[in-house]
Design an enzyme around this catalytic site. Structure first.
Site, PDB file in Angstrom:
ATOM      1  N   ASN A   1       0.841  -1.220   0.047  1.00 21.46           N
ATOM      2  CA  ASN A   1       0.084   0.208  -0.038  1.00 21.46           C
ATOM      3  C   ASN A   1       0.804   1.166  -0.047  1.00 21.46           C
ATOM      4  O   ASN A   1       2.109   1.271   0.092  1.00 21.46           O
ATOM      5  CB  ASN A   1      -0.821   0.093   1.137  1.00 21.46           C
ATOM      6  CG  ASN A   1      -2.373   0.902   0.992  1.00 21.46           C
ATOM      7  OD1 ASN A   1      -2.268   1.609   0.302  1.00 21.46           O
ATOM      8  ND2 ASN A   1      -3.407   0.226   1.717  1.00 21.46           N
TER       9      ASN A   1
ATOM     10  N   HIS B   1      22.518   0.528  11.310  1.00 22.02           N
ATOM     11  CA  HIS B   1      23.561   1.540  11.352  1.00 22.02           C
ATOM     12  C   HIS B   1      24.312   1.040  12.628  1.00 22.02           C
ATOM     13  O   HIS B   1      23.915   0.455  13.482  1.00 22.02           O
ATOM     14  CB  HIS B   1      23.364   2.835  11.494  1.00 22.02           C
ATOM     15  CG  HIS B   1      22.600   3.352  10.082  1.00 22.02           C
ATOM     16  ND1 HIS B   1      23.462   3.976   9.326  1.00 22.02           N
ATOM     17  CD2 HIS B   1      21.347   3.583   9.597  1.00 22.02           C
ATOM     18  CE1 HIS B   1      22.361   4.163   7.995  1.00 22.02           C
ATOM     19  NE2 HIS B   1      21.275   3.905   8.379  1.00 22.02           N
TER      20      HIS B   1
ATOM     21  N   ALA C   1      -0.868  -2.500  14.143  1.00 19.78           N
ATOM     22  CA  ALA C   1      -0.483  -1.146  13.817  1.00 19.78           C
ATOM     23  C   ALA C   1       0.456  -0.534  14.907  1.00 19.78           C
ATOM     24  O   ALA C   1       0.482  -0.684  15.981  1.00 19.78           O
ATOM     25  CB  ALA C   1      -1.606  -0.307  13.744  1.00 19.78           C
TER      26      ALA C   1
END
Length: 181
Positions: free
Chosen positions: A90, A120, A165
């Site tokens: 999406n 990193h 979510a």
């Protein structure tokens, strides 16, 4: 060609490829041709251009043509994303594919979900020097990554999984799991 980007083509040395594949630290500051192709893909979608299929195949040659890619999806390289039959990526979903991202059938990747293979250095001097480490990500069949999910480097997600979510997935998720915050 849109004005808001410029194509940058890089060539990785054999040593850089070895470091990526072996999860060693390497200098990841090089840009990718995918930056330009991503912009071209978005433009082709906005203009209903017939070029969409060709650009998409060039950007992500190993992603199934049955995977629907929405406007605004970003990939770092594209060529390291594999599979995703009958999937859906999406708007604003991102795949930072500095290492392989293997995706099973029927992935649903909601808006602003992120799959990243790159991390990193914690040490400031190494981070400032652009040193990064890439680890592959594997996602099983029938997985739903809800909005704003982040899948971290080296993670394996099993089949039939829902990630709620806003969840950051830092470790492997077994099959048949619903993971919430």
């Amino acid at each position: 060609t849109p004005r808001y980007y410029r194509k940058i083509k890089i060539t990785l040395s054999a040593m850089d490829i070895y470091k990526i594949e072996s999860s060693q630290w390497w200098n990841g500051s090089e840009a990718s041709e995918a930056i330009g192709l991503t912009a071209e893909l978005s433009e082709a979608m906005r203009s209903s251009s017939d070029d969409y299929t060709q650009i998409r195949a060039k950007l992500m040659p190993y992603v199934s043509p049955t995977c629907l890619i929405c406007n605004g999806v970003f990939v770092a390289y594209g060529r390291n994303v594999i599979g995703c039959s009958d999937g859906f990526m999406n708007t604003n979903a991102s795949v930072l594919d500095h290492a392989e991202v293997r995706i099973g059938d029927s992935l649903f990747m909601a808006p602003s979900a992120v799959i990243t293979t790159i991390g990193h250095a914690v040490d400031h001097d190494k981070r400032a020097a652009g040193l990064v480490q890439a680890k592959p990500v594997t996602i099983g069949n029938n997985v739903w990554l809800c909005a704003n999910v982040t899948v971290c480097p080296g993670v394996t997600i099993g089949d039939n999984v829902v990630i709620g979510a806003g969840v950051t997935v830092r470790s492997d998720v077994p099959s048949n799991t619903v993971l919430l915050q």
